[in-house]
Design a protein around this motif. Structure first.
Motif, PDB file in Angstrom:
ATOM      1  N   VAL A 155       0.831  -1.200   0.000  1.00 56.97           N
ATOM      2  CA  VAL A 155       0.000   0.000   0.000  1.00 56.97           C
ATOM      3  C   VAL A 155       0.871   1.257   0.000  1.00 56.97           C
ATOM      4  O   VAL A 155       0.616   2.206  -0.754  1.00 56.97           O
ATOM      5  CB  VAL A 155      -0.955   0.000   1.210  1.00 56.97           C
ATOM      6  CG1 VAL A 155      -1.639   1.358   1.353  1.00 56.97           C
ATOM      7  CG2 VAL A 155      -1.995  -1.111   1.063  1.00 56.97           C
TER       8      VAL A 155
ATOM      9  N   MET B 131      -6.993   2.771   1.284  1.00 58.53           N
ATOM     10  CA  MET B 131      -6.711   1.533   0.562  1.00 58.53           C
ATOM     11  C   MET B 131      -7.012   0.287   1.405  1.00 58.53           C
ATOM     12  O   MET B 131      -7.062  -0.822   0.892  1.00 58.53           O
ATOM     13  CB  MET B 131      -5.245   1.490   0.123  1.00 58.53           C
ATOM     14  CG  MET B 131      -4.851   2.532  -0.915  1.00 58.53           C
ATOM     15  SD  MET B 131      -5.754   2.367  -2.479  1.00 58.53           S
ATOM     16  CE  MET B 131      -7.017   3.631  -2.268  1.00 58.53           C
TER      17      MET B 131
ATOM     18  N   GLN C  44      -9.367  -1.725   2.622  1.00 60.49           N
ATOM     19  CA  GLN C  44     -10.769  -2.058   2.427  1.00 60.49           C
ATOM     20  C   GLN C  44     -10.977  -3.561   2.604  1.00 60.49           C
ATOM     21  O   GLN C  44     -10.051  -4.348   2.424  1.00 60.49           O
ATOM     22  CB  GLN C  44     -11.216  -1.654   1.021  1.00 60.49           C
ATOM     23  CG  GLN C  44     -11.142  -0.165   0.747  1.00 60.49           C
ATOM     24  CD  GLN C  44     -12.293   0.601   1.364  1.00 60.49           C
ATOM     25  OE1 GLN C  44     -13.376   0.068   1.574  1.00 60.49           O
ATOM     26  NE2 GLN C  44     -12.062   1.875   1.661  1.00 60.49           N
TER      27      GLN C  44
ATOM     28  N   ARG D 224     -10.119  -8.661  -3.576  1.00 58.20           N
ATOM     29  CA  ARG D 224      -9.917  -7.304  -3.091  1.00 58.20           C
ATOM     30  C   ARG D 224     -11.276  -6.612  -2.985  1.00 58.20           C
ATOM     31  O   ARG D 224     -12.288  -7.268  -2.842  1.00 58.20           O
ATOM     32  CB  ARG D 224      -8.942  -6.529  -3.989  1.00 58.20           C
ATOM     33  CG  ARG D 224      -7.985  -5.659  -3.141  1.00 58.20           C
ATOM     34  CD  ARG D 224      -6.858  -5.025  -3.917  1.00 58.20           C
ATOM     35  NE  ARG D 224      -5.891  -4.457  -2.995  1.00 58.20           N
ATOM     36  CZ  ARG D 224      -6.082  -3.326  -2.318  1.00 58.20           C
ATOM     37  NH1 ARG D 224      -7.194  -2.638  -2.480  1.00 58.20           N
ATOM     38  NH2 ARG D 224      -5.166  -2.871  -1.482  1.00 58.20           N
ATOM     39  N   HIS D 225     -11.305  -5.304  -3.097  1.00 59.08           N
ATOM     40  CA  HIS D 225     -12.541  -4.530  -2.938  1.00 59.08           C
ATOM     41  C   HIS D 225     -13.532  -4.813  -4.066  1.00 59.08           C
ATOM     42  O   HIS D 225     -14.723  -4.964  -3.851  1.00 59.08           O
ATOM     43  CB  HIS D 225     -12.191  -3.042  -2.891  1.00 59.08           C
ATOM     44  CG  HIS D 225     -13.351  -2.109  -2.885  1.00 59.08           C
ATOM     45  ND1 HIS D 225     -14.030  -1.744  -4.036  1.00 59.08           N
ATOM     46  CD2 HIS D 225     -13.969  -1.447  -1.869  1.00 59.08           C
ATOM     47  CE1 HIS D 225     -15.000  -0.907  -3.722  1.00 59.08           C
ATOM     48  NE2 HIS D 225     -14.983  -0.710  -2.417  1.00 59.08           N
TER      49      HIS D 225
ATOM     50  N   GLU E 245     -11.222  -2.383  -8.303  1.00 59.51           N
ATOM     51  CA  GLU E 245      -9.917  -2.382  -8.970  1.00 59.51           C
ATOM     52  C   GLU E 245     -10.018  -2.813 -10.431  1.00 59.51           C
ATOM     53  O   GLU E 245      -9.286  -2.302 -11.289  1.00 59.51           O
ATOM     54  CB  GLU E 245      -8.940  -3.294  -8.219  1.00 59.51           C
ATOM     55  CG  GLU E 245      -8.570  -2.816  -6.824  1.00 59.51           C
ATOM     56  CD  GLU E 245      -9.580  -3.226  -5.756  1.00 59.51           C
ATOM     57  OE1 GLU E 245      -9.393  -2.852  -4.591  1.00 59.51           O
ATOM     58  OE2 GLU E 245     -10.555  -3.947  -6.109  1.00 59.51           O
TER      59      GLU E 245
ATOM     60  N   TYR F  86     -14.025   5.302  -3.429  1.00 57.85           N
ATOM     61  CA  TYR F  86     -12.856   4.421  -3.298  1.00 57.85           C
ATOM     62  C   TYR F  86     -12.213   4.202  -4.665  1.00 57.85           C
ATOM     63  O   TYR F  86     -10.978   4.250  -4.810  1.00 57.85           O
ATOM     64  CB  TYR F  86     -13.243   3.073  -2.696  1.00 57.85           C
ATOM     65  CG  TYR F  86     -12.121   2.066  -2.815  1.00 57.85           C
ATOM     66  CD1 TYR F  86     -10.997   2.139  -1.985  1.00 57.85           C
ATOM     67  CD2 TYR F  86     -12.147   1.071  -3.796  1.00 57.85           C
ATOM     68  CE1 TYR F  86      -9.943   1.244  -2.128  1.00 57.85           C
ATOM     69  CE2 TYR F  86     -11.099   0.172  -3.939  1.00 57.85           C
ATOM     70  CZ  TYR F  86     -10.004   0.264  -3.109  1.00 57.85           C
ATOM     71  OH  TYR F  86      -8.955  -0.617  -3.258  1.00 57.85           O
TER      72      TYR F  86
ATOM     73  N   TYR G 276      -8.364   4.981  -5.609  1.00 59.74           N
ATOM     74  CA  TYR G 276      -7.525   3.901  -6.117  1.00 59.74           C
ATOM     75  C   TYR G 276      -7.028   4.220  -7.531  1.00 59.74           C
ATOM     76  O   TYR G 276      -5.848   4.028  -7.857  1.00 59.74           O
ATOM     77  CB  TYR G 276      -8.297   2.584  -6.112  1.00 59.74           C
ATOM     78  CG  TYR G 276      -7.440   1.407  -6.515  1.00 59.74           C
ATOM     79  CD1 TYR G 276      -6.754   0.666  -5.564  1.00 59.74           C
ATOM     80  CD2 TYR G 276      -7.286   1.062  -7.857  1.00 59.74           C
ATOM     81  CE1 TYR G 276      -5.935  -0.386  -5.931  1.00 59.74           C
ATOM     82  CE2 TYR G 276      -6.469   0.016  -8.235  1.00 59.74           C
ATOM     83  CZ  TYR G 276      -5.797  -0.709  -7.269  1.00 59.74           C
ATOM     84  OH  TYR G 276      -4.972  -1.745  -7.652  1.00 59.74           O
TER      85      TYR G 276
ATOM     86  N   HIS H  61      -3.375   4.279  -9.338  1.00 62.81           N
ATOM     87  CA  HIS H  61      -3.185   3.379 -10.471  1.00 62.81           C
ATOM     88  C   HIS H  61      -2.649   4.153 -11.672  1.00 62.81           C
ATOM     89  O   HIS H  61      -1.756   3.674 -12.380  1.00 62.81           O
ATOM     90  CB  HIS H  61      -4.510   2.698 -10.826  1.00 62.81           C
ATOM     91  CG  HIS H  61      -4.405   1.755 -11.979  1.00 62.81           C
ATOM     92  ND1 HIS H  61      -3.956   0.461 -11.849  1.00 62.81           N
ATOM     93  CD2 HIS H  61      -4.659   1.928 -13.310  1.00 62.81           C
ATOM     94  CE1 HIS H  61      -3.956  -0.127 -13.037  1.00 62.81           C
ATOM     95  NE2 HIS H  61      -4.378   0.745 -13.937  1.00 62.81           N
TER      96      HIS H  61
END
Length: 344
Positions: A146, A176, A178, A212-213, A216, A256, A260, A264
């Motif tokens: 992270v 980040m 999450q 993940r969340h 992404e 979010y 993110y 990215h």
């Protein structure tokens, strides 16, 4: 030596395929270039994709993912078997999304983008009907990952102003953190989707899938420097395709995703600059043909534009907007002047 090694790999794959399918292989082609792990095998009655990766565990994990998802959706290839280190899967088409979308007018591009977004929501929904959550690895699940992800914003400094002191790195890192309860394909760049003869768009290459969340996957698509649609248009498409069963409230989800996506975009920007210094600028056609990093000054400017838009959507990342704007101006100027970064 490399050529001989590649010929040996192809010969091994062909022998395995002919034994597995009980048919001859008439021809072998490399859709992503000779150095990639996957090859298209032309059998008498169909084409199939054969994948031989350096890490056989990833191959077996990808096969398990495809088998699981295919039971609940038609947005991914079908696994046709695994023999040792080689996986066979259905060929989802030769019209790669990253190349095909630029051949359409605005309406056609919107339709394709909607299909791409809808497909992601659908295969994520399919994953929730399986036991993938119990089997898949967590992605970016430690503090070091992270911090590297967030602190990479310093790469924008040479192309803009210094990072504003109001940017709270700790708050960004906390954002980040999450719940990791949604399956993600990862690497949802537009070169990893294709349109088949049945005109259905499907996503492929699930090598790096995990948990993940969930947002992404959309970040990878929208934050693809070669993706031609504007960021605000993509948000509208996401809202239209929104899956209320994804486990999130839409406004929090989009915030979010915005945060993110900001970081990215920095990662994609860093990759472009690194490759441009090493190889020089590439043509847009070459980038799309080989699904390469977007090593073209207009692509670099575009990823900065995307970063600017999404950084402005959250107070956490708003201090970075001016950095993206400055970097975008710098690369538009580089494009106008025809400047090379190779010797920089």
């Amino acid at each position: 030596m490399a050529s001989n090694s590649n010929e040996e790999r192809i010969s091994r794959i062909v022998d395995c395929a002919q034994d597995h399918f009980g048919q001859r292989v008439d021809k072998v082609s490399a859709p992503g270039g000779e150095g990639r792990s996957s090859f298209r095998l032309h059998l008498p009655d169909r084409d199939v994709i054969a994948t031989l990766r350096p890490n056989f565990r990833r191959t077996h994990l990808e096969a398990f993912v495809l088998q699981s998802l295919s039971e609940h959706c038609d947005d991914v290839p079908k696994c046709l078997g695994v023999v040792g280190e080689i996986m066979f899967q259905s060929d989802v088409g030769t019209r790669r999304l990253n190349q095909d979308i630029v051949n359409h007018d605005k309406t056609g591009q919107l339709d394709l983008a909607a299909e791409a977004v809808g497909g992601i929501f659908r295969f994520q929904s399919a994953a929730r009907k399986t036991n993938l959550a119990e089997m898949m690895p967590y992605l970016g699940a430690n503090d070091e990952w992270v911090e590297n992800f967030v602190f990479a914003v310093d790469a924008l400094q040479p192309w803009s102003t210094g990072i504003w002191s109001k940017f709270d790195r700790s708050a960004a890192c906390a954002m980040m953190d999450q719940p990791m309860n949604q399956f993600v394909k990862w690497d949802c760049r537009s070169g990893n989707a294709a349109i088949g003869d049945d005109n259905v768009l499907r996503w492929f290459d699930f090598e790096y899938a995990g948990m993940r969340h969930g947002a992404e996957d959309f970040a990878w698509l929208i934050g693809d420097e070669a993706w031609p649609l504007e960021p605000d248009v993509m948000v509208d498409i996401m809202i239209d395709a929104w899956d209320p069963d994804c486990g999130h409230e839409i406004s929090a989800y989009l915030e979010y995703m915005s945060v993110y996506l900001t970081f990215h975009c920095v990662q994609r920007f860093k990759l472009i600059v690194k490759e441009a210094k090493k190889r020089g600028w590439l043509s847009k056609r070459r980038v799309r043909k080989y699904d390469d990093a977007g090593v073209h000054p207009e692509f670099a400017a575009h990823i900065c534009k995307v970063g600017s838009y999404f950084s402005a959507q959250s107070k956490i990342t708003a201090p970075l907007t001016r950095n993206f704007d400055g970097a975008e101006r710098a690369f538009l100027e580089i494009h106008r002047d025809g400047t090379s970064l190779k010797s920089a």
